[in-house]
Structures are given as structure tokens and as C-alpha cells.
Design an enzyme around this catalytic site. Sequence first.
Site, PDB file in Angstrom:
ATOM      1  N   ARG A  11       0.199   2.516  12.938  1.00  0.00           N
ATOM      2  CA  ARG A  11      -0.628   1.342  12.612  1.00  0.00           C
ATOM      3  C   ARG A  11      -0.610   0.958  11.136  1.00  0.00           C
ATOM      4  NH1 ARG A  11      -6.558   3.186  14.334  1.00  0.00           N
ATOM      5  NH2 ARG A  11      -7.340   2.178  12.498  1.00  0.00           N
ATOM      6  N   HIS A  12       0.181   1.674  10.331  1.00  0.00           N
ATOM      7  CA  HIS A  12       0.255   1.356   8.902  1.00  0.00           C
ATOM      8  C   HIS A  12       1.671   0.990   8.476  1.00  0.00           C
ATOM      9  CE1 HIS A  12      -3.460   3.804   8.976  1.00  0.00           C
ATOM     10  NE2 HIS A  12      -3.849   2.899   8.107  1.00  0.00           N
ATOM     11  N   ARG A  38       0.858  -1.186   0.000  1.00  0.00           N
ATOM     12  CA  ARG A  38       0.000   0.000   0.000  1.00  0.00           C
ATOM     13  C   ARG A  38       0.896   1.238   0.000  1.00  0.00           C
ATOM     14  NH1 ARG A  38      -5.222  -1.924   2.263  1.00  0.00           N
ATOM     15  NH2 ARG A  38      -5.307  -3.998   1.318  1.00  0.00           N
ATOM     16  N   GLU A  55       0.648   4.123   0.914  1.00  0.00           N
ATOM     17  CA  GLU A  55       0.164   5.202   1.781  1.00  0.00           C
ATOM     18  C   GLU A  55       1.344   6.080   2.161  1.00  0.00           C
ATOM     19  OE1 GLU A  55      -1.616   2.932   4.900  1.00  0.00           O
ATOM     20  OE2 GLU A  55      -3.028   2.065   3.494  1.00  0.00           O
ATOM     21  N   ARG A  58      -1.138  -6.231  12.411  1.00  0.00           N
ATOM     22  CA  ARG A  58      -2.106  -5.577  13.314  1.00  0.00           C
ATOM     23  C   ARG A  58      -2.505  -6.521  14.449  1.00  0.00           C
ATOM     24  NH1 ARG A  58      -5.632  -1.544  11.082  1.00  0.00           N
ATOM     25  NH2 ARG A  58      -4.141  -0.169  10.081  1.00  0.00           N
ATOM     26  N   SER A 100     -11.319  -6.308   7.657  1.00  0.00           N
ATOM     27  CA  SER A 100     -12.564  -5.891   7.035  1.00  0.00           C
ATOM     28  C   SER A 100     -12.964  -6.972   6.039  1.00  0.00           C
ATOM     29  CB  SER A 100     -12.410  -4.531   6.357  1.00  0.00           C
ATOM     30  OG  SER A 100     -11.588  -4.647   5.237  1.00  0.00           O
ATOM     31  N   GLU A 109      -8.897  -1.513  14.220  1.00  0.00           N
ATOM     32  CA  GLU A 109      -9.404  -2.384  13.156  1.00  0.00           C
ATOM     33  C   GLU A 109      -8.397  -3.504  12.889  1.00  0.00           C
ATOM     34  OE1 GLU A 109     -10.106  -0.417   9.317  1.00  0.00           O
ATOM     35  OE2 GLU A 109      -9.469  -2.299   8.401  1.00  0.00           O
TER      36      GLU A 109
HETATM   37  P1  AMO Z   1      -8.350  -3.775   4.067  1.00  0.00           P
HETATM   38  O1  AMO Z   1      -7.684  -2.836   3.141  1.00  0.00           O
HETATM   39  O2  AMO Z   1      -9.315  -3.196   5.056  1.00  0.00           O
HETATM   40  O3  AMO Z   1      -9.211  -4.861   3.272  1.00  0.00           O
HETATM   41  O4  AMO Z   1      -7.272  -4.616   4.837  1.00  0.00           O
HETATM   42  C1  AMO Z   1      -7.628  -5.667   5.705  1.00  0.00           C
HETATM   43  C2  AMO Z   1      -6.801  -5.590   6.987  1.00  0.00           C
HETATM   44  O5  AMO Z   1      -5.403  -5.614   6.669  1.00  0.00           O
HETATM   45  C3  AMO Z   1      -4.695  -4.765   7.547  1.00  0.00           C
HETATM   46  N1  AMO Z   1      -4.070  -3.674   6.785  1.00  0.00           N
HETATM   47  C4  AMO Z   1      -2.887  -3.110   7.074  1.00  0.00           C
HETATM   48  N2  AMO Z   1      -1.993  -3.348   8.040  1.00  0.00           N
HETATM   49  C5  AMO Z   1      -0.893  -2.586   8.086  1.00  0.00           C
HETATM   50  N3  AMO Z   1      -0.614  -1.610   7.216  1.00  0.00           N
HETATM   51  C6  AMO Z   1      -1.470  -1.320   6.209  1.00  0.00           C
HETATM   52  N4  AMO Z   1      -1.183  -0.344   5.346  1.00  0.00           N
HETATM   53  C7  AMO Z   1      -2.678  -2.085   6.112  1.00  0.00           C
HETATM   54  N5  AMO Z   1      -3.730  -2.080   5.285  1.00  0.00           N
HETATM   55  C8  AMO Z   1      -4.545  -3.044   5.690  1.00  0.00           C
HETATM   56  C9  AMO Z   1      -5.717  -4.208   8.537  1.00  0.00           C
HETATM   57  C10 AMO Z   1      -7.001  -4.308   7.762  1.00  0.00           C
HETATM   58  O6  AMO Z   1      -8.129  -4.401   8.601  1.00  0.00           O
HETATM   59  N6  AMO Z   1      -9.350  -7.139   0.476  1.00  0.00           N
HETATM   60  C11 AMO Z   1      -9.843  -6.538   1.699  1.00  0.00           C
HETATM   61  C12 AMO Z   1     -10.274  -7.549   2.697  1.00  0.00           C
HETATM   62  C13 AMO Z   1     -11.512  -8.329   2.298  1.00  0.00           C
HETATM   63  O7  AMO Z   1     -12.556  -7.712   2.104  1.00  0.00           O
HETATM   64  O8  AMO Z   1     -11.387  -9.573   2.180  1.00  0.00           O
HETATM   65  C14 AMO Z   1      -8.760  -5.628   2.239  1.00  0.00           C
HETATM   66  O9  AMO Z   1      -7.605  -5.638   1.871  1.00  0.00           O
HETATM   67  O10 AMO Z   1      -5.750  -5.059   9.656  1.00  0.00           O
END
Ligand code: AMO
Length: 442
Positions: A232-233, A224, A226, A416, A368, A365
Site C-alpha cells: 500500500r506504499h 516519501r 519510506e 490508493r 487524511s 486509509e
Molecule cells: P498523508 O501523509 O496522510 O497526509 O497522505 C495523504 C494520503 O496520501 C496517500 N499516501 C500514500 N500513498 C501511497 N504511498 C505512500 N507512501 C503514501 N503516503 C500517503 C494516502 C494518504 O491517506 N498533507 C497531508 C494531507 C492533508 O492534511 O492535507 C498528507 O500528506 O492515501
Amino acid sequence: MTEYKNPIDFVELSKKRSYVKDVFSEKKEKVEIVGWVHDIRALGKIKFLVLRDISGIIQVTAVKGYVSDEIFEKISKVSRESVVYIKGKVADSKQAPGGKEIIPEEFLEFAHAEDLPIDVSDFSKTELPKRLDYRFLDLHRRKIQAIFKIQSTLLQAYHEFMTNEGALEAQFPSIIGSSSEGGTELFEAKYFEKKAFLSQSCQLYKQMLACSMEKVFAVFTVWRAEKHNTIRHLNEARQFDYEQAFADEFVVMDVLGRGVQFMVKKVLELNKEDLNLLEVKLEIPKTKYLTFAEVVELCKKHKVHVGKDDLSGESEKMLGELFPETIVFVHDWPLAGKTFYIMPKEGKNGEELSRGFDVIYKGMEISSGGQRIHLPELLIERLKVKGLNPKDFKAYIDSFRFGAPPHSGFGIGLERLTMLILGLNNIREAVLFPRDRDRLTP
Ligand code: AMO
């Protein structure tokens, strides 16, 4: 060319070597151990060395006159974190930690450690950024090892749980041709003459597979782009993915709840010492289901900012405080707050809701998911609403034209989850070699 000759026959050693934890339980008189110099203390004619291997620590005691001068000399010169082989007698000792010590008869240094750039003792106060600069050395610390022993249990437990559920483990591509989550958080890659991206998730692929093989799971690395640095990311993270055919969001929320409970139970069973070392008290969580509207009401009552079509960090924290040791499923999520593949749903008063959910555990979170759109025309409509071009998703849309059942799934963030169950302050603590905005090495 510099030639290196192994100072020992490793095939022999691997047959005879004792792990430190076994020295305490076995009744061997003599042992051969290997490991790192955890600590050194000198009291004139007595040298104490604490040796550490992956299983534990043990005291090695050399008294001048009782051990050979050569061994005494070598032990006097050894530095912390150097790698050594010791053959010696096991002796009972009231003063030694664990009640046993080793009197060395042979001593060999495999590798001499130079002056250490960070403190790796059990009491280290070195700050995280500096520790991450020397992550390979930070990983010598028992507390840090405990985090990754627990993460390893989570991985194994997820496999075990999903296999018991009858799910198939799958591998998906990490180079993709179009966004899998919408939005702009994509790392671009050059793929011969074409533009490609590093996978944001295995979302589209796990759906396509569930439409033929019903229950599928993966441990999948996601990227990602970001830009912000938060606690948390990460820019590279791992997810526990799941997808199931003939299921709505409630079916997979139940799977998720039982899955997290199973993983926590395994950690409690297999990582007692690691949890003690980290001073973490862990409980198998309960589950709780709330609609998004109910969470909004709670936020109003507790004067907490909600977030537009999404939960604010503050509201997630509130849920953690109101429902401690509980996996909170927030469902009936506003459609506007969910991505293109989530199935729309009409609310009681005609509101545009969705079959998507978020999962909050310990105030953050962790996951999702939701029911997906398996109807090509509806999918095209939703892609357009989200400003995406259906042409970029042709294969994905077509995959629903030839017999695709309704299906649902989720993705749980591995780092997470690790961070939250261990109460770590920063997600970087929960990944061996973190990738964030500023960090590409080590
Ligand atoms: P989402 O983008 O909400 O959903 O990601 C699901 C979970 O992955 C973790 N997460 C991260 N952890 C650390 N750094 C990040 N940048 C990051 N992004 C996400 C979180 C988050 O809740 N495809 C969907 C899931 C689905 O619907 O099956 C998805 O990627 O814990």
C-alpha cells in the site's frame, strides 16, 4: 546516419483512419485502421488476425485466393504485438466477435515485435514484478489499459468537482527546504550549496495560498523515503490536495465525501466497459462519521488491535467490513497521533485531541486532513513538541502573522483510491511506472 522514411502520410491517415469501435457502429464499406496484432490464428488457408487499438479489437480475415498472395504472405509472417496498418472491406460475420470482420486489401507493417518477454494476452498469468520490469509492454494489455482509463477519469472528475466548488487549481514547488509532514521520510537533494528535499506534500504551500485565495486544489506528486516495501506504499505517489479558508474539519470532510462520490459516479458513467473488463462492481459510497474513541470501542468489541494514537491496518479492515461501500471519517483524533500543523482540540474529559481526521474506504486509509494551526505561537509550540526546529519553518510561521483565517484541508492518495475502487491487490498496479525501494526503472 540511418534514415527512416515514414511508410505512409500520417496527416492523410489521421483524417481517414477509423477507430475500431467506430467500425462496429459506422456503416462504412471500407475502412483504414491501425493498431497492434492482438492475436493470430491460422487454419490452413485461412488466417485470422485480431487487431487492437485503444478503442477495441476486431477480427481481420484473410482467405487464400480471396486476398492477394502478397497480403496473405505478409499476414502469415506477422508476429503478436507488431504494429500494422490495414485497409479493407467491412463484412458482416456471425462468427467474428462483435459480428463484423475486415477483409484486407492493403497491409503494412509499421513495426515488427520481437519475441515477447512476458505474456500480454487477455489471459496472462505473468507475475507483477516481471510485468513491471516490462511495464511498457504490460501496458499493451486491455485490462491494464482499463485501470489507467479509469484513473484518467478520476483525475478529470477531481478537476471538474473542484472547479464546480469554486476552487482554484494551483502548482506548488517540488523542491523544499524543510519537512512538510514532520518525520524522517525525506529524500535529500543537493540544491547548489544548500541541502534541499523532495516534497513530501504541498501542505505548507497550499495552506499559505488558502490564506489569500480561500479555496485551492492541486494534483501533486509526493516523495516519501519510506524504507519498507508494502502493498500500500509507494516512494513516489500522487495526491488530490484541497485547502479551504474559513472552514473547520467538518466542512472539508463534507467536501471530501461529495468529491469521492462524484468521482465514483463519473467512473460508473464513463468507464462501463473498463469496469466489465476488470470484473469490478462499483457503487457510489455512503458516508459515516465516527470519533476515534468510538472506533476504539468497536475494536474492543470485535477484538481487533487498535494501534497507538493511530489505526492499525487490522482496525481499518474492520471498518471496511462493518461499513461496506462507505467512506468512514474518523475524527477527534488523539493529538499525539497527528503531525505538527494539525489544530489541537480539548476532549470532553480534558483529553488532548485534535481537529485532524483519517478517511477509511474499503478497509484502507485513502486520505487524511484536518483543521490547521493558523496561530504562529501555537505553531511554534507544536513544532517544538514534535522535535522540529521552528527556525526551519520561518516563512511558513510568518505567513500566519499578517491576516491568516482559520483553514482546513485534506489530501487523497490517487493510487490508493484507484487501487481500492478497483479491488487491486497491490498499489503498484495503480501507477504507470512505480517507484519503490527496489525500482527506479523503467
Ligand atoms: P498523508 O501523509 O496522510 O497526509 O497522505 C495523504 C494520503 O496520501 C496517500 N499516501 C500514500 N500513498 C501511497 N504511498 C505512500 N507512501 C503514501 N503516503 C500517503 C494516502 C494518504 O491517506 N498533507 C497531508 C494531507 C492533508 O492534511 O492535507 C498528507 O500528506 O492515501
